[in-house]
Each structure stands twice: as C-alpha cells, then as structure tokens.
Write an enzyme that holds these catalytic residues in place. Structure first.
Site, mmCIF file in Angstrom:
data_model
loop_
_atom_site.group_PDB
_atom_site.id
_atom_site.type_symbol
_atom_site.label_atom_id
_atom_site.label_comp_id
_atom_site.label_asym_id
_atom_site.label_seq_id
_atom_site.Cartn_x
_atom_site.Cartn_y
_atom_site.Cartn_z
ATOM 1 C CB THR A 1 -0.982 -0.030 1.191
ATOM 2 O OG1 THR A 1 -1.744 -1.233 1.095
ATOM 3 C CG2 THR A 1 -1.931 1.157 1.154
ATOM 4 C CG ASN B 1 -6.486 -9.336 -4.742
ATOM 5 O OD1 ASN B 1 -6.499 -8.730 -5.818
ATOM 6 N ND2 ASN B 1 -7.284 -9.021 -3.755
ATOM 7 C CD GLN C 1 -1.990 -11.812 -3.951
ATOM 8 O OE1 GLN C 1 -1.522 -12.948 -3.830
ATOM 9 N NE2 GLN C 1 -2.564 -11.174 -2.945
ATOM 10 N N GLY D 1 6.002 -8.116 1.586
ATOM 11 C CA GLY D 1 6.641 -9.300 2.152
ATOM 12 C C GLY D 1 5.678 -10.305 2.747
ATOM 13 C CG HIS D 2 1.657 -9.245 4.470
ATOM 14 N ND1 HIS D 2 0.389 -9.749 4.434
ATOM 15 C CD2 HIS D 2 1.599 -8.017 3.892
ATOM 16 C CE1 HIS D 2 -0.418 -8.853 3.863
ATOM 17 N NE2 HIS D 2 0.298 -7.791 3.529
ATOM 18 C CB THR E 1 15.384 3.680 11.592
ATOM 19 O OG1 THR E 1 15.888 4.927 12.028
ATOM 20 C CG2 THR E 1 16.380 2.581 11.912
ATOM 21 C CB CYS F 1 -18.499 -7.663 3.663
ATOM 22 S SG CYS F 1 -18.236 -9.373 3.952
HETATM 23 N N1 PLP Z 1 -2.383 -5.321 -3.958
HETATM 24 C C1 PLP Z 1 -2.798 -6.590 -3.949
HETATM 25 C C2 PLP Z 1 -3.065 -7.297 -5.234
HETATM 26 C C3 PLP Z 1 -2.990 -7.255 -2.746
HETATM 27 O O1 PLP Z 1 -3.418 -8.515 -2.734
HETATM 28 C C4 PLP Z 1 -2.747 -6.547 -1.535
HETATM 29 C C5 PLP Z 1 -3.007 -7.197 -0.234
HETATM 30 O O2 PLP Z 1 -4.096 -7.652 0.031
HETATM 31 C C6 PLP Z 1 -2.297 -5.226 -1.597
HETATM 32 C C7 PLP Z 1 -2.137 -4.651 -2.827
HETATM 33 C C8 PLP Z 1 -1.962 -4.447 -0.346
HETATM 34 O O3 PLP Z 1 -0.792 -4.949 0.214
HETATM 35 P P1 PLP Z 1 -0.243 -4.564 1.685
HETATM 36 O O4 PLP Z 1 -1.042 -5.356 2.632
HETATM 37 O O5 PLP Z 1 1.185 -4.984 1.698
HETATM 38 O O6 PLP Z 1 -0.371 -3.102 1.848
#
Ligand code: PLP
Length: 765
Positions: free
Chosen positions: A83, A169, A199, A220-221, A257, A348
């Site tokens: 984001t 996603n 993705q 990263g997550h 940092t 939702c």
């Molecule tokens: N773009 C896509 C396609 C995603 O799947 C996501 C996460 O759900 C994001 C952007 C946002 O990523 P982050 O959670 O790292 O801000």
C-alpha cells in the site's frame, strides 16, 4: 476452552488456504528476524561495526530483490508494504505530470477494473490532494479477467497514469505484460505505468527491466515474511517523489530507520527464491498438480462446482469457485469447522456479499455472491494437500449427514429433522415444519432461493410434503410455491395460495375455520386481510377437542400482518388498514399474547416474537389490542408510518416500516476465564452451540453438549416457553451468531442468557 473440562474429540490440525490474504512467517525467516532483534540489531546508518553489520543485511536484501524481479538497471526501495508502494508510485507519477497540465484539457486516470482497492482509492486520494481533477476510469476486463487492450489504446493518450496488476488476488488471473506494454507505449510513450506485483512474487517470473513498467510494488507478508516490510521497483529515470521525507535513508527516497527484522526475514525468503538456501520452494509444475488435486477432490464431492476463472491464465496457487445452493458464508463456516481456512473471495457490503472482481468479469450474480477462494503459496507441501483433500471429503460428509446434500446412505445415518426450521434469505423467511412420526412436512412462504435445498431435504429425509402455502401474494419477491407444488403435490387441488381444497372444517367461537392435519397437530387457516386482501394466517396448534376450548397455538405464521418491530405495510392497491385493524384483534383473540409469531420477514435478526412482546414496544399495536384506537385513527397513523418505509430503492422492498424499537438488549459476555469460573459455581449452566448441525458434526467443544442451530432457535423458544430461568451460554464460530441469538432469547424473556464473546475463534478447542 481447555481449562473447562477434558475433551474427547481430537482437534483437527490447521490447514491454511488463505495465503493470498497473508502468509505464516516461515520459521527460517522468523529466526533471521529474531536474530536482528537480539544480535544484529544495529542501525544501518551507524558507521560503527554493529551498524555496518546491519547495513550489510539491507544491501544483500536489495541485491537479491533486484535479481528476483529482474531489475538490472532499475532501483529497489524498501517500504512498509504494497500500500505504501502504491502511494509512492501514484504520488510520483501525478506530482510529475501536474507541472505540465493543460488546464483546457480533460484528463483521466486509468486502472484495471479488478485492481485491489488500494489502487483506485489511492488514485482518488492523490487526484484530490494534488488537485489534478482527472476522471478515474476503470479499464474493463473480459470474462477471463484480461484487460481490454482496445479500451486502453483509446483512453491512454488522454491519461495521466495507468495502473494495472500482474496477478489478481481473488482469481490468480495474470495479465500479458508484453502485450500491455506494447499497447500502452504505442499510444502514450511517456505515461507513468504502475503494475501491482504483490501476488506475482514467487509465483511468476518477472523481468521488470525488460519492460517499460515505471513502478512495481511488492509486499513481504504475501510470501512468508512478516507484515510491515515491502519493496518497490522503480525504473531508471522514472519520476520520483519521496512519500516519506526525513533522515534520508534509502538514498533520500524513503526516510525512516529501516525495518531490519523484516528485511532479514525477506532476505531469507529471497535466498530460497534464488536457490541459495538449503530450504527450497515447491516448483511451479508441482503447484499446478496441487491445484488440480484439490479441484478433483472438490469435484468428487460437489459435482456441480463451478470455477470462477480459467486455469490457463491464472497462477497455480489460487482456486476461486462457487457451489450451487451454498452461500460463501455457509461454505466458509463449514470449512472453518473442518479447521480449513478459506476466504469468501469477496468484499462485504452492508447487505449483499459479492465480489466486484467477478462482477467485472461478467460472471452470473450467484457465482459472485457465493465465491470461495482457496489460495496457497510455494511453501505448500504434498502432505498438506493430501490432508486438504481429506477435509474436503469430511466437510461433504457432514453436509450429507445433515441432508444439505444428497447421497445414497440410508436414513439411519442421517440426523433426522423434527419440528420447526426457519430459513432466511436476506430479510425474508420461509418456514418448514416436520412431523417426524408421520414423516410429513409443511412449507410456508417458500422463497425461490430455497427450492433446491428443500428438494434435497425432502428426498434425503424421505419426507412427504403435504402442503406448500403462501401467507399472501408477496410483492417483494417471487414465491417458488408453484414449482414445488408441481414436483411434490401434483395431485393436490389447492387455492391460489396453496391451501389444499380437501381441508376439513372446525368451529371456533361459533365461526367455521378450515384446517389440515399434520401428525398430531392441526394447521388452521384464518383470513387476516390488511397488508393485502388475500392475506391469511396459519396457526399450528393442538387439535381442538371442544369448541369452547382456548386454542393451544405453537406457532402463528402470520405473513406480514405483525412483523417484528413493525406492522405490515398497508399502502398497496389491495391493502386495507381498516381490515388490518380487525385482523389484528381477531389474531389476538385466537392465539393469545404469548404464542410465537413467525412472520415472513425478519429484518433485524429477532427470529420470532409474540403479541405481548410487540405490544410492549409498538404503541399503535397496543392501542389496537386494547381497543383504544378508532379504525379511522389507526388508518391515518398507519399511513404516516408507511411513509417511513426505507430501502425501496435498494435491493429489498421492505414490507413494513420499522418502528425503531428493535434496540438490542445487553447480554452477558463471557471469555474463557469467566466462563470457567461461572461453571465452578453450584448453579447449572447449559452450554449451547448455535452453529448449524453440519458445522457441529465436524467439530465442537465437548462442553457445548447441546446443539441448537440458529435455524431451530424458534423451536427452542417454543419448547422452553415454561422454562426461561435456566442459565444459558451460547457459542458459535466468531461470536456473532451467538450474540444475535442471545439477544433474541433475552428479548423473548429468557432471564439468564449470555454468550462466549469471540466464539470458538478466540477460545480454541
Ligand atoms: N495489492 C494486492 C493485489 C494485494 O493482494 C494486496 C493485499 O491484500 C495489496 C495490494 C496491499 O498490500 P499490503 O497489505 O502490503 O499493503
């Protein structure tokens, strides 16, 4: 819940199939992060040895990132996540073009219609903040989720920026970056182009420097690193404006940092991607086989399953599907009970749950509303896939045992139905009553969405339908009475609402009433016009032995005469407030004040009500029942009330204006500790699991020995009319159904009802 008592059921291990949402941090990555917190904890800007060691981690991670995304001559900056990368890209591109805007020209900002919300929302935000005032335009996609290149070619000359995504996603659908590149550059050589690659990492090859992509954010997550670390590729010489200014880290491009633990974890993941680690990811061709194996298992038990995307243009780690007859909420609840995490793959809104991605692809509404996404990543293993397939089988068995799906097993293997079942679709209700002894059933106010479920139930439970009846001609929705009658009651003669022609007649207070027999009960028909002139109420009661005897009514199905916190509207062409006044008094004379009323709507999740409950909060009704209001005054007050009917423009026609006294009661909320404490007290507590039987079958806490599904709550109330003092604690998956049920019971006079806040989700088996 482990401190309550010993469990007999073996808990199922967790299968996590929601990796497009986020992933578990791999142990190796977590260990690296921990080491930077405990040992290599320096500030990369410090020039002493501890700082230099930290800087080395940053540098190594950057080098590997470049290699992985093919960024030979571009730059990599580290961010907090995608984001932030998206903000940086959009700010950079728009800040740059702002300098040369022609005030007399109309510009647009282009983004893919299936983009993650972070993209259009950020475009909207920066468009406003920077006072660009361009029009946001969504690039349509075809049924395969591919961007409309002709649209791009047409619109991109007037665009200030274009945002697309590498992999979606919800569906895993990927775009043809080369063709996109050609189309964009043939029509606008300079436009800023961002490709959301979140993705794509670890799932497709990326050679970003081979393209003209200006910005590519990553997170990263989504690939086994912790939350809070991300990175962004920036093409060489692409316009750049720092989103965060400060100490000048990241060459002044992103201050603050560095997140060293996150970077160290990412570094470990990168090493796995570059084959520098002893740990490896599962190869892509094996991931394809995994997906196929899951789909084969799903197809075996849900032969009608529909896939919401093509496999030929989607990454192998996502499956998005819908199962006819099941909402995404039902499937999610089912899999959660089997300890398999899946996602509804949809966003939702207040009323309808549907996927804007699938809508954009032009899929039928039902597919979008009942979409389920299973997603995994390259750390998936064969044993986990095998276990997933086993659980899919278990979930299907639970549905079969509870007659939500047909199979060939004998009736003895089924949980037999008995009594009243409430089905809800949005704010509308259908009611099924089953007499177990005679194996007969009755269906009232049938909603079309329930046709298949009813057919399955009747066949599976070997029930004979003796009538399907509407309480009136519904204005807000179609009834499926006709189709059910054709299938199950072909020989039966009935009137236009389905009331059987061969009904018998009895006399109450000197007046004749028709009735039909259902096991040891009677169903009496009472004309109760008002809402419409054909409205009837159906009273399920004990047989009348003597004419003078007070009726013993178990349930009064009164359609839209009395609604919870409302009265049926009387502003249709066939309505009559005057007739409603008479009908209300007649109903009270017949059923008394305590019998349960089962209306054809439940807008506020109150399940059932009684005249006593309604008169205590509905002064107009109270005046009618006490004979304290003239028919004329009632009619004019009713007309005023009907002016407040809301939501007619929305998805639902309301059948009565809510009075606004449906305030939720406060119920006791327990956590594990307070419940364990309460259970030590001498007073008995009854623990009730209020999930549906198929969820309960799959797994439950043995302490919650009673299962009262929400669909049977009204019957529970009926059976406990004389015993409302018992201490009850309800549980469900997340605490939301148990909260609703506890509030409803409390409103209906249950004196000591509470629920386990957060449900099983926060108080694991
Ligand atoms: N773009 C896509 C396609 C995603 O799947 C996501 C996460 O759900 C994001 C952007 C946002 O990523 P982050 O959670 O790292 O801000």
């Amino acid at each position: 819940m482990s401190n309550l008592s010993k469990k007999t059921q073996q808990p199922l291990s967790l299968i996590y199939l929601d990796e497009n949402a986020t992933t578990q941090v791999l142990p190796q990555a977590a260990a690296a992060a921990l080491s930077t917190m405990e040992t290599l904890f320096g500030n990369p800007s410090s020039s002493h040895i501890t700082g230099l060691q930290a800087k080395q981690i940053v540098d190594q991670t950057r080098q590997r990132a470049k290699l992985i995304v093919g960024a030979e001559n571009g730059g990599i900056i580290f961010t907090s996540g995608a984001t932030e990368g998206i903000q940086t890209a959009i700010l950079s591109a728009l800040h740059h073009v702002k300098k040369t805007l022609d005030k007399n020209k109309k510009y647009c900002l282009l983004y893919g219609a299936t983009e993650h919300k972070a993209v259009p929302e950020s475009l909207k935000h920066w468009n406003e903040v920077l006072e660009i005032n361009a029009e946001l335009k969504a690039i349509p996609v075809n049924e395969k989720g591919q961007l409309d290149l002709e649209f791009i070619a047409r619109e991109v000359p007037n665009a200030l920026m274009i945002c697309t995504m590498a992999v979606n996603n919800e569906t895993g659908v990927y775009q043809d970056i080369k063709r996109l590149d050609k189309t964009i550059r043939a029509n606008n050589a300079d436009i800023g182009w961002m490709v959301d690659c979140v993705q794509a990492l670890g799932k497709t090859d990326l050679s970003l420097a081979q393209t003209s992509i200006d910005y590519a954010p990553f997170s990263g997550h989504k690939l086994y690193a912790p939350k809070g670390i991300g990175f962004m590729y920036v093409r060489e010489n692409a316009p750049f404006t720092a989103f965060i200014a400060g100490g000048g880290q990241e060459g002044g491009l992103r201050s603050g940092t560095e997140n060293l633990p996150g970077l160290a974890a990412l570094n470990v993941i990168f090493k796995m991607l570059t084959n520098e680690s002893e740990y490896t990811f599962t190869p892509v061709n094996t991931l394809h086989l995994f997906r196929q194996q899951i789909v084969t298992s799903l197809r075996k038990v849900f032969p009608d399953i529909v896939l919401n995307h093509c496999f030929e243009n989607s990454v192998p780690t996502t499956i998005n599907f819908a199962i006819p007859g099941f909402s995404s909420k039902e499937i999610m609840d089912l899999f959660d009970a089997a300890n398999v995490r899946v996602s509804s793959g949809s966003a939702c809104s207040s009323k309808v749950t549907r996927s804007f991605v699938l809508d954009a692809m032009g899929l039928p509404a039902w597919q979008s509303e009942s979409a389920i996404r299973m997603s995994f990543g390259p750390a998936m293993t064969q044993p986990q896939i095998d276990e997933t397939c086993k659980r899919i089988g278990l979930a299907a068995q639970a549905l079969e045992q509870n007659c939500l799906m047909l199979d060939t097993n004998p009736i003895a293997d089924k949980t037999e139905l008995e009594g009243l079942i409430q089905f809800k679709v949005g704010g509308s209700c259908s009611w099924l009553y089953v007499d177990k002894k005679t194996k007969t059933a009755l269906f009232i106010d049938p909603l079309p969405e329930l046709t298949d479920r009813l057919q399955t139930l009747l066949a599976c439970q070997r029930l004979k339908l003796i009538a399907v009846i509407d309480t009136h001609g519904h204005a807000d929705h179609e009834s499926c009475r006709g189709s059910i009658a054709v299938e199950f009651l072909a020989q039966q003669q009935s009137d236009s609402l389905g009331w059987p022609a061969n009904a018998l007649t009895t006399t109450i207070e000197g007046k004749p009433y028709q009735y039909i027999v259902l096991g040891d009960k009677w169903l009496i028909k009472v004309a109760t016009p008002g809402h419409t002139n054909d409205s009837i109420s159906l009273l399920l009661c004990d047989p009348i032995k003597a004419e003078t005897e007070q009726l013993l009514v178990h349930y009064a199905f009164c359609g839209d005469l009395i609604l919870m916190d409302s009265l049926g509207r009387t502003n249709f062409s066939t309505s009559s407030a005057k007739a409603m006044h008479t009908s209300l008094q007649l109903l009270e004379a017949l059923i008394g004040t305590e019998s349960l009323i089962c209306p054809s709507h439940d807008y506020n999740n109150e399940f059932t009500t009684s005249i006593a409950t309604e008169t205590s909060r509905n002064s107009l009704l109270a005046q009618v029942m006490a004979n304290k209001i003239s028919v004329g005054d009632f009619s004019s007050q009713k007309a005023t009330m009907d002016k407040h009917i809301i939501d007619e423009s929305g998805s639902e026609i309301m059948c009565g204006a809510l009075i606004g006294n449906c305030h939720k009661t406060t119920v006791r909320e327990y956590d594990s500790a307070s419940l364990a404490e309460a259970m030590k007290q001498p007073e008995t507590i009854r623990l009730i699991d209020i999930r549906e039987p198929h969820e309960y079958t799959l797994q439950h806490d043995e302490n919650f020995a009673t299962n009262v599904p929400l669909t049977r709550l009204v019957q529970f109330v009926q059976e406990h009319q004389q015993n409302k003092q018992e201490k009850l604690v309800l549980v469900c998956r997340s605490g939301s159904r148990s909260h609703l049920a506890a509030q409803a019971l409390s409103r209906l006079g249950f004196e000591q009802v509470g629920h386990l806040k957060g449900g099983y989700a926060l108080h694991q088996y």
